[in-house]
Design an enzyme around this catalytic site. Structure first.
Site, mmCIF file in Angstrom:
data_model
loop_
_atom_site.group_PDB
_atom_site.id
_atom_site.type_symbol
_atom_site.label_atom_id
_atom_site.label_comp_id
_atom_site.label_asym_id
_atom_site.label_seq_id
_atom_site.Cartn_x
_atom_site.Cartn_y
_atom_site.Cartn_z
ATOM 1 N N ASP A 41 53.062 18.958 2.375
ATOM 2 C CA ASP A 41 52.832 18.584 0.979
ATOM 3 C C ASP A 41 52.140 19.742 0.270
ATOM 4 O O ASP A 41 51.361 20.480 0.887
ATOM 5 C CB ASP A 41 51.967 17.329 0.882
ATOM 6 C CG ASP A 41 52.691 16.075 1.345
ATOM 7 O OD1 ASP A 41 53.935 16.065 1.276
ATOM 8 O OD2 ASP A 41 52.016 15.125 1.774
ATOM 9 N N ASP A 75 59.104 13.485 -1.734
ATOM 10 C CA ASP A 75 58.432 12.283 -2.248
ATOM 11 C C ASP A 75 58.848 12.003 -3.691
ATOM 12 O O ASP A 75 59.078 10.847 -4.068
ATOM 13 C CB ASP A 75 56.912 12.465 -2.180
ATOM 14 C CG ASP A 75 56.413 12.650 -0.754
ATOM 15 O OD1 ASP A 75 57.076 12.148 0.168
ATOM 16 O OD2 ASP A 75 55.369 13.290 -0.573
#
Length: 220
Positions: free
Chosen positions: A179, A193
């Site tokens: 991330d 995401d």
């Protein structure tokens, strides 16, 4: 008198050249003869000239192509961004994008989207794999373009995070997802995401409008 008729001619005679109607060949029915201003069958548009027009692909196949095109684009963007983050940003100071409101910061997330549920990595991996299988089966009866885009986003995002869980450390099906998008006062996430969330929102909107994946519209 006979000599005068021979010189002047007899236009009313049946044998006069060019005076009689056009002779039929005996094979043309009266209804098949073109009337005034009409073209012959060979000259009419759409006449069979021996060449077939190219067949158009079925609408369902075009929607499936849209689904997989969106999925490939979402997956490629996610994979490319993660490779770049790992190579250039990991183990380095965060990059400020919009002051303190948005920055790029590389972290490893063993949980679900947005960092939730780090203790259930294997379960989330199985869920992602199940989502991919369901979308692949649903694609066979897909006739709606908005649904094709929504499912393509879900498929691309699920494949992006599933790739991390399979191939990244600490091990197969337990890998931590990369991330790097870090808004202020919010969880850190990635492009996969984002694709999953956008696809989910679009599916909710389509469901509220009563549009099914097969293209039918129902009203409750």
């Amino acid at each position: 008198m006979a000599e005068a008729e021979r010189i002047i001619g007899t236009p009313d005679s049946p044998g006069a050249a060019g005076s009689g109607p056009e002779q039929s060949d005996g094979n043309t029915a009266p209804g098949d003869r073109p009337g005034p201003g009409e073209s012959s069958p060979a000259e009419r548009p759409g006449a069979d000239d021996g060449t077939a027009s190219p067949a158009q692909p079925p609408r369902g196949k075009r929607r499936i192509a849209v689904l997989f095109t969106v999925a490939v684009l979402a997956y490629a963007l996610d994979l490319g961004s993660k490779l770049l983050v790992v190579a250039k940003l990991e183990h380095h100071a965060p990059i400020q994008i919009v002051g303190d409101w948005l920055k790029f910061e590389a972290i490893r997330n063993a949980g679900a989207a947005f960092g939730f549920g780090e203790a259930f990595t294997v379960i989330f991996t199985m869920i992602a794999a199940a989502v991919i299988i369901v979308i692949a089966r649903l694609a066979r009866k897909l006739y709606s373009l908005p649904w094709a885009i929504a499912l393509g986003l879900l498929l691309g995002g699920a494949l992006g995070n599933l790739t991390d869980r399979i191939f990244r450390s600490p091990g197969i099906f337990e890998g931590a997802v990369v991330d790097f998008i870090a808004p202020k006062h919010f969880a850190v996430f990635n492009l996969a995401d984002s694709a999953i969330v956008c696809g989910g929102i679009l599916i909710v909107l389509l469901s509220f409008r009563g549009l099914d994946p097969d293209g039918t519209v129902h009203k409750d």
